[in-house]
Motif scaffolding. Structure first.
Motif, PDB file in Angstrom:
ATOM      1  N   LEU A 236       0.832  -1.199   0.000  1.00  0.00           N
ATOM      2  CA  LEU A 236       0.000   0.000   0.000  1.00  0.00           C
ATOM      3  C   LEU A 236       0.868   1.251   0.000  1.00  0.00           C
ATOM      4  O   LEU A 236       1.816   1.354   0.789  1.00  0.00           O
ATOM      5  N   ALA A 237       0.541   2.211  -0.860  1.00  0.00           N
ATOM      6  CA  ALA A 237       1.301   3.461  -0.961  1.00  0.00           C
ATOM      7  C   ALA A 237       0.326   4.637  -0.907  1.00  0.00           C
ATOM      8  O   ALA A 237      -0.535   4.767  -1.786  1.00  0.00           O
ATOM      9  N   ASN A 238       0.453   5.488   0.146  1.00  0.00           N
ATOM     10  CA  ASN A 238      -0.522   6.569   0.323  1.00  0.00           C
ATOM     11  C   ASN A 238      -0.055   7.948  -0.152  1.00  0.00           C
ATOM     12  O   ASN A 238      -0.820   8.922  -0.091  1.00  0.00           O
ATOM     13  N   GLY A 239       1.205   8.070  -0.593  1.00  0.00           N
ATOM     14  CA  GLY A 239       1.687   9.319  -1.166  1.00  0.00           C
ATOM     15  C   GLY A 239       1.929  10.443  -0.194  1.00  0.00           C
ATOM     16  O   GLY A 239       2.236  11.586  -0.599  1.00  0.00           O
ATOM     17  N   MET A 240       1.846  10.184   1.120  1.00  0.00           N
ATOM     18  CA  MET A 240       1.932  11.267   2.101  1.00  0.00           C
ATOM     19  C   MET A 240       3.337  11.818   2.303  1.00  0.00           C
ATOM     20  O   MET A 240       3.534  12.834   2.962  1.00  0.00           O
ATOM     21  N   ALA A 241       4.348  11.172   1.706  1.00  0.00           N
ATOM     22  CA  ALA A 241       5.714  11.730   1.751  1.00  0.00           C
ATOM     23  C   ALA A 241       5.831  12.935   0.826  1.00  0.00           C
ATOM     24  O   ALA A 241       6.775  13.720   0.919  1.00  0.00           O
ATOM     25  N   GLU A 242       4.882  13.050  -0.097  1.00  0.00           N
ATOM     26  CA  GLU A 242       4.800  14.170  -1.041  1.00  0.00           C
ATOM     27  C   GLU A 242       6.026  14.290  -1.955  1.00  0.00           C
ATOM     28  O   GLU A 242       6.401  15.374  -2.380  1.00  0.00           O
ATOM     29  N   ASN A 243       6.612  13.152  -2.275  1.00  0.00           N
ATOM     30  CA  ASN A 243       7.672  13.131  -3.288  1.00  0.00           C
ATOM     31  C   ASN A 243       7.035  13.314  -4.660  1.00  0.00           C
ATOM     32  O   ASN A 243       5.830  13.067  -4.829  1.00  0.00           O
ATOM     33  N   PRO A 244       7.800  13.777  -5.651  1.00  0.00           N
ATOM     34  CA  PRO A 244       7.244  13.830  -7.008  1.00  0.00           C
ATOM     35  C   PRO A 244       6.767  12.433  -7.397  1.00  0.00           C
ATOM     36  O   PRO A 244       7.529  11.468  -7.325  1.00  0.00           O
ATOM     37  N   LYS A 245       5.515  12.302  -7.788  1.00  0.00           N
ATOM     38  CA  LYS A 245       4.929  10.990  -8.024  1.00  0.00           C
ATOM     39  C   LYS A 245       5.696  10.222  -9.091  1.00  0.00           C
ATOM     40  O   LYS A 245       5.999  10.754 -10.161  1.00  0.00           O
ATOM     41  N   ILE A 246       6.008   8.964  -8.773  1.00  0.00           N
ATOM     42  CA  ILE A 246       6.718   8.113  -9.734  1.00  0.00           C
ATOM     43  C   ILE A 246       5.703   7.577 -10.741  1.00  0.00           C
ATOM     44  O   ILE A 246       4.854   6.749 -10.414  1.00  0.00           O
ATOM     45  N   THR A 247       5.802   8.072 -11.958  1.00  0.00           N
ATOM     46  CA  THR A 247       4.873   7.651 -13.014  1.00  0.00           C
ATOM     47  C   THR A 247       5.599   7.024 -14.200  1.00  0.00           C
ATOM     48  O   THR A 247       4.964   6.570 -15.145  1.00  0.00           O
ATOM     49  N   GLU A 248       6.924   7.022 -14.148  1.00  0.00           N
ATOM     50  CA  GLU A 248       7.698   6.383 -15.209  1.00  0.00           C
ATOM     51  C   GLU A 248       8.978   5.814 -14.619  1.00  0.00           C
ATOM     52  O   GLU A 248       9.414   6.196 -13.527  1.00  0.00           O
ATOM     53  N   LYS A 249       9.569   4.890 -15.349  1.00  0.00           N
ATOM     54  CA  LYS A 249      10.787   4.245 -14.872  1.00  0.00           C
ATOM     55  C   LYS A 249      11.961   5.210 -14.956  1.00  0.00           C
ATOM     56  O   LYS A 249      12.051   6.017 -15.874  1.00  0.00           O
ATOM     57  N   GLY A 250      12.830   5.139 -13.964  1.00  0.00           N
ATOM     58  CA  GLY A 250      13.979   6.024 -13.900  1.00  0.00           C
ATOM     59  C   GLY A 250      14.660   5.846 -12.564  1.00  0.00           C
ATOM     60  O   GLY A 250      14.472   4.831 -11.873  1.00  0.00           O
ATOM     61  N   GLU A 251      15.446   6.831 -12.157  1.00  0.00           N
ATOM     62  CA  GLU A 251      16.239   6.731 -10.936  1.00  0.00           C
ATOM     63  C   GLU A 251      15.372   6.546  -9.696  1.00  0.00           C
ATOM     64  O   GLU A 251      15.670   5.717  -8.829  1.00  0.00           O
ATOM     65  N   ASP A 252      14.279   7.312  -9.594  1.00  0.00           N
ATOM     66  CA  ASP A 252      13.414   7.193  -8.416  1.00  0.00           C
ATOM     67  C   ASP A 252      12.756   5.819  -8.350  1.00  0.00           C
ATOM     68  O   ASP A 252      12.612   5.246  -7.264  1.00  0.00           O
ATOM     69  N   PHE A 253      12.350   5.287  -9.483  1.00  0.00           N
ATOM     70  CA  PHE A 253      11.743   3.959  -9.496  1.00  0.00           C
ATOM     71  C   PHE A 253      12.745   2.897  -9.066  1.00  0.00           C
ATOM     72  O   PHE A 253      12.417   1.979  -8.303  1.00  0.00           O
ATOM     73  N   GLU A 254      13.986   3.029  -9.510  1.00  0.00           N
ATOM     74  CA  GLU A 254      15.027   2.080  -9.118  1.00  0.00           C
ATOM     75  C   GLU A 254      15.300   2.163  -7.619  1.00  0.00           C
ATOM     76  O   GLU A 254      15.517   1.145  -6.953  1.00  0.00           O
ATOM     77  N   THR A 255      15.291   3.379  -7.068  1.00  0.00           N
ATOM     78  CA  THR A 255      15.485   3.559  -5.627  1.00  0.00           C
ATOM     79  C   THR A 255      14.347   2.920  -4.852  1.00  0.00           C
ATOM     80  O   THR A 255      14.551   2.254  -3.832  1.00  0.00           O
ATOM     81  N   PHE A 256      13.129   3.114  -5.337  1.00  0.00           N
ATOM     82  CA  PHE A 256      11.957   2.509  -4.700  1.00  0.00           C
ATOM     83  C   PHE A 256      12.074   0.984  -4.714  1.00  0.00           C
ATOM     84  O   PHE A 256      11.819   0.319  -3.702  1.00  0.00           O
ATOM     85  N   LYS A 257      12.462   0.422  -5.842  1.00  0.00           N
ATOM     86  CA  LYS A 257      12.599  -1.036  -5.951  1.00  0.00           C
ATOM     87  C   LYS A 257      13.685  -1.564  -5.011  1.00  0.00           C
ATOM     88  O   LYS A 257      13.535  -2.648  -4.438  1.00  0.00           O
TER      89      LYS A 257
END
Length: 407
Positions: A236-257
């Motif tokens: 479950l991901a509620n978005g309350m950290a208010e990071n720029p929403k991950i909507t495509e693959k890239g550095e943030d998605f790799e960090t999340f994984k």
């Protein structure tokens, strides 16, 4: 990335609670709630067993078709599996009852059950428990810890973790809890896992991250070779950290994984080490394989070998059993070039070189194998692929626990 204290309540906006509903057990908590203050993107992976418990069917529908999820109601003691239309109806009643007391849509409530197969849930106790959970839920670390305790069956310890990392300059948290001790085998494993994060991420990428990661985590655990009817992992991901929403693959998605893999790997190791009756976590690493698929097959073959598991229990460096398990795995390799090591906190020893014994010290090997976490490393010298599987030793207590599980 750093590990912090906590579990499912570590991420911003998540609350939890536990209560004693007397579903099967008396004198202990047996129901838990995980709740988000804001709607969540939800992802899930489920058992591949053809016999699927009612909660699995309910959650598959919610994850696939509901725009969001906001709560999970979990019970231990009764699995609500092989219970027919009545059992599925109880999932709906559980969700609707929780929805009323939490002021949520029914389609935003996920449910999960673990325990004995074939018994119907005492739905009145479930509803009463849900009302109590809604009343006492909190966002504290202790509330998360109590929830992790409430979902245990034959588990001997609660299993939880939390990590902190950065996405788009914002601090993001991910926490998780799980239960699993017996009826554990690759194919999503026999377990319940609940992961929460305050990251903002699309539903599609959330599901992709989870589906990818289970291949190297939950699907690489085996305690006894039995694939459950109730396997469920929910993210479950509620978005309350208010990071720029991950909507495509890239550095943030790799960090999340990477964060997700850290959480899942930790929980998998805890499940394996807490296998029913186990005295040791048994980790198998295959290196130098021709392909990743070969490495996965070889590691699973060794970690599920009853003879090898029994040898680990006896602290016996019976390397022939490991080579034998590799040999019947179906993977083609040259046994006359394989090197084998045992490793633990007590040291590392080379047992076999190019398919034959190194003349190692049995005393030293026994010392290494007497630790609570033991690793076997096999280098097949066929390529650069690797895989790791987790299991446990096979003890007398496993039979005792499962001989009278229903009573």
């Amino acid at each position: 990335m750093k590990t912090i204290e906590g579990g499912v309540t570590a991420a911003k906006g998540f609350e939890a609670a536990a209560t004693a509903a007397e579903i099967k057990y008396k004198g202990r908590t047996d129901m838990a709630l995980v709740y988000s203050q804001k709607p969540c993107m939800a992802a899930g992976t489920f058992t591949t067993n053809v016999v699927k418990a009612a909660p699995v069917k309910w959650d598959q529908e919610i994850v696939k078709n509901s725009p969001f999820a906001q709560a999970v109601v979990i019970n231990s003691g009764i699995a609500n599996a092989c219970t027919g239309a009545e059992g599925y109806g109880y999932c709906k009643e559980t969700a609707s009852g929780a929805a009323v007391v939490l002021n949520l849509p029914e389609t935003s409530v996920l449910v999960a059950s673990t325990g004995v197969i074939g018994m119907q849930l005492p739905i009145d106790r479930i509803k009463a428990g849900s009302a109590k959970l809604a009343e006492i839920k909190k966002d504290t670390i202790e509330a998360g810890h109590e929830a992790a305790r409430a979902i245990m069956t034959t588990d001997t310890v609660p299993k939880e973790i939390a990590v902190e990392f950065t996405l788009g300059g914002k601090t993001v948290t991910m926490g998780g809890m799980c239960k699993g001790s017996g009826m554990i085998h690759p194919n999503m494993c026999t377990m319940l896992g609940f992961i929460t994060t305050d990251a903002a991420i699309s539903k599609e990428l959330l599901q992709e991250a989870l589906s990818e990661d289970i291949k190297d985590t939950y699907n690489m655990v085996s305690v006894d070779g039995d694939t459950s009817t109730n396997d469920t992992v929910l993210l479950l991901a509620n978005g309350m950290a208010e990071n720029p929403k991950i909507t495509e693959k890239g550095e943030d998605f790799e960090t999340f994984k990477k964060a997700l893999n850290t959480v899942n790997t930790y929980l998998c190791r805890k499940i394996a080490g807490d296998g029913e009756g186990a005295t040791a976590l048994f980790e198998v690493k295959i290196i130098g394989a021709k392909t990743k698929a070969d490495a996965v097959t070889l590691s699973k073959s060794v970690v599920t070998s009853s003879l090898t598991k029994a040898a680990i229990y006896g602290h016996d460096a019976n390397w022939g059993r490991i080579l034998c398990a590799m040999g019947y795995s179906g993977v083609q390799f040259d046994p006359e070039v394989v090197d084998l090591y045992f490793e633990s906190a007590a040291g590392k020893i080379k047992i076999m070189e190019n398919g034959v014994s190194t003349g190692y010290s049995e005393e030293e090997a026994t010392k290494i194998l007497s630790e609570p976490e033991v690793t076997a490393i096999a280098d097949v010298k066929m390529g650069n692929a690797a895989a790791t599987a987790w299991g446990c030793d096979l003890t007398y207590d496993y039979v005792k626990i499962n001989a009278d599980y229903r009573s």
